[in-house]
Motif scaffolding. Structure first.
Motif, PDB file in Angstrom:
ATOM      1  N   LEU A  98       0.846  -1.201   0.000  1.00 61.43           N
ATOM      2  CA  LEU A  98       0.000   0.000   0.000  1.00 61.43           C
ATOM      3  C   LEU A  98       0.879   1.248   0.000  1.00 61.43           C
ATOM      4  CD1 LEU A  98      -2.788   1.507   0.497  1.00 61.43           C
ATOM      5  CD2 LEU A  98      -2.221   1.333   2.929  1.00 61.43           C
ATOM      6  N   GLY A  99       1.878   1.271   0.905  1.00 62.79           N
ATOM      7  CA  GLY A  99       2.777   2.422   0.977  1.00 62.79           C
ATOM      8  C   GLY A  99       3.587   2.595  -0.284  1.00 62.79           C
ATOM      9  N   ALA A 108      -6.297   7.333  -2.850  1.00 67.48           N
ATOM     10  CA  ALA A 108      -7.431   7.987  -2.192  1.00 67.48           C
ATOM     11  C   ALA A 108      -7.412   7.637  -0.703  1.00 67.48           C
ATOM     12  CB  ALA A 108      -8.737   7.528  -2.829  1.00 67.48           C
ATOM     13  N   PRO A 109      -7.755   8.589   0.158  1.00 67.42           N
ATOM     14  CA  PRO A 109      -7.725   8.341   1.611  1.00 67.42           C
ATOM     15  C   PRO A 109      -8.538   7.126   2.035  1.00 67.42           C
ATOM     16  CG  PRO A 109      -8.015  10.676   1.179  1.00 67.42           C
ATOM     17  CD  PRO A 109      -8.109   9.995  -0.144  1.00 67.42           C
ATOM     18  N   GLY A 114      -8.984   1.805   4.403  1.00 66.86           N
ATOM     19  CA  GLY A 114      -9.522   0.459   4.256  1.00 66.86           C
ATOM     20  C   GLY A 114      -8.441  -0.603   4.369  1.00 66.86           C
ATOM     21  N   SER A 115      -7.278  -0.359   3.759  1.00 69.82           N
ATOM     22  CA  SER A 115      -6.172  -1.315   3.836  1.00 69.82           C
ATOM     23  C   SER A 115      -5.605  -1.388   5.253  1.00 69.82           C
ATOM     24  CB  SER A 115      -5.071  -0.908   2.860  1.00 69.82           C
ATOM     25  OG  SER A 115      -5.547  -0.916   1.535  1.00 69.82           O
ATOM     26  N   GLN A 116      -5.569  -0.261   5.940  1.00 68.23           N
ATOM     27  CA  GLN A 116      -5.093  -0.262   7.325  1.00 68.23           C
ATOM     28  C   GLN A 116      -6.038  -1.049   8.230  1.00 68.23           C
ATOM     29  OE1 GLN A 116      -4.512   3.879   8.423  1.00 68.23           O
ATOM     30  NE2 GLN A 116      -3.313   4.247   6.572  1.00 68.23           N
ATOM     31  N   VAL A 157      -5.393   1.993  13.594  1.00 64.85           N
ATOM     32  CA  VAL A 157      -5.511   2.968  12.504  1.00 64.85           C
ATOM     33  C   VAL A 157      -5.015   4.343  12.961  1.00 64.85           C
ATOM     34  CG1 VAL A 157      -7.135   4.152  10.971  1.00 64.85           C
ATOM     35  CG2 VAL A 157      -7.409   1.709  11.424  1.00 64.85           C
ATOM     36  N   ALA A 158      -5.352   4.723  14.195  1.00 70.66           N
ATOM     37  CA  ALA A 158      -4.946   6.034  14.704  1.00 70.66           C
ATOM     38  C   ALA A 158      -3.427   6.138  14.828  1.00 70.66           C
ATOM     39  CB  ALA A 158      -5.609   6.296  16.060  1.00 70.66           C
TER      40      ALA A 158
END
Length: 392
Positions: A98-99, A108-109, A114-116, A157-158
């Protein structure tokens, strides 16, 4: 002789030490190769208005961090691996690619989030690694299963995004992750959680190798989203494992930290405090919390005259000091009292950040006035000179 060698290498402490050396060397030696490829292929990060760098810089340093961490860990077969490590590496691969794609083409955010979430679910539900208790903080103990799962995924996620957000100046995100992962791994070694200890120390060593180039003036490289996503993910794994294992009873009572959540918060204070503050300020100003600006504390420190190195070292020192002080207080105060203490530190952090922001504004206004006055004097001199010439 062969038996003696195998006996020495069979010691988990020696294995972890060798993993540290190997991870450091893999990252150290691979970054020059990655830099050359980036420069040949034009894979550079160009400066924009809010950037802290002024020239195009190679990115993809996260590839070296990824390789160093995995190679350092994978050379051993620890008996306590279990299902957790398999799920961790499955999620790690998702975030790595993803990265990588985000560094090549902006994603897109929603796709990133979603992947995270997917990577987090693999660990939280797939291996049942979750925060199950608040250790009595403000009277909260055991958490219901659904709340525990949702809360842990939110933490994942955070924190993943918070490490991405503090990656705004040289060495900050990587250095804080290095300190946190080494801190958690120290406890894992003491309590003989060898697989987690090796993973954490391999990550810390890889980050040390990366920082050598991230701070360089002649061989600089950035970790990119590839790096910030995977280090945020792995540090979160270590933090939640630290809290979870302290809540369990399968360890030496002498090393039980009833204040584990507060200690974890102290080690991660910089990304947590900064994200809470920046999001809060943006919302209060009626803007999107995800809107880019220079409100982060590291930007404020740089804008007030500190170098990248000095700013990062300041925040390293804050992390280490807060963690040591919290650790020293753990036997004298309840978790609720320690939490109030950390909240008080956060209030000081807010006040200091606000003072820096006001100071930056005043300095900027003073500079504008000086430029305006200088421009006025130049204009007046020009008019006087033209008048003198016309008279002659």
């Amino acid at each position: 002789m062969r038996l003696i060698f195998e006996e020495i290498v069979g010691d988990p402490n020696v294995q972890i030490f060798l993993s540290i050396i190997l991870s450091l060397m893999v990252t150290w030696r691979s970054i020059p190769v990655i830099r050359n490829i980036c420069m040949l292929r034009g894979l550079m990060e160009n400066p924009v208005k809010r950037s802290s760098h002024s020239s195009p810089t190679p990115t993809f340093g996260g590839i070296a961090i990824f390789a160093g961490t995995l190679i350092g860990y994978m050379i051993w077969n620890f008996e306590d691996e279990g299902f957790l490590m398999h799920k961790i590496f499955a999620g790690l691969l998702i975030l790595f690619f993803l990265g990588l794609k985000d560094d090549l083409y902006a994603l897109a955010p929603l796709k990133k989030i979603g992947s995270q979430v997917l990577a987090s679910v693999l660990v939280v539900i797939g291996s049942d690694l979750r925060i199950t208790s608040f250790f009595g903080i403000f009277g909260v103990h055991e958490l219901p299963y659904v709340i525990s799962v949702l809360f842990t995924i939110f933490i994942f996620v955070a924190l993943i995004n918070s490490f991405n957000l503090i990656d705004g100046i040289d060495g900050l995100s990587g250095g804080i992750a290095m300190i946190a992962s080494a801190g958690f791994s120290w406890w894992f070694v003491i309590n003989e959680h060898w697989s987690l200890a090796c993973l954490g120390f391999s990550l810390a060593a890889s980050l040390l190798g990366f920082l050598r180039y991230n701070y360089s003036k002649t061989s600089k490289i950035f970790m990119g989203d590839t790096g910030s996503l995977i280090i945020g993910y792995l540090v979160t794994i270590l933090a939640i494992s630290f809290i979870s294992l302290n809540e369990s009873s399968n360890f030496s009572p002498g090393h039980h930290f009833v204040s584990a959540p507060v200690l974890a918060l102290s080690l991660l204070s910089v990304p947590i405090f900064d994200t809470l503050r920046v999001f809060g300020v943006r919302i209060l100003k009626g803007r999107s919390p995800f809107e880019a600006d220079r409100l982060h504390l590291h930007h404020l420190l740089v804008d007030n005259g500190l170098t990248h190195l000095a700013s990062s070292l300041t925040l390293y020192g804050m992390t280490i000091a807060l963690s040591i002080f919290t650790y020293s207080l753990r036997s004298f105060f309840s978790n609720t009292a320690l939490s109030i203490y950390v909240i008080s530190v956060f209030a000081i952090y807010l006040a200091f950040s606000q003072w820096l922001e006001v100071r930056r504004f005043r300095n900027h206004r003073t500079k504008l006035n000086q430029n305006f006055n200088g421009s006025s004097r130049t204009k007046k001199s020009t008019l006087d000179l033209e008048g003198s010439i016309s008279k002659n």
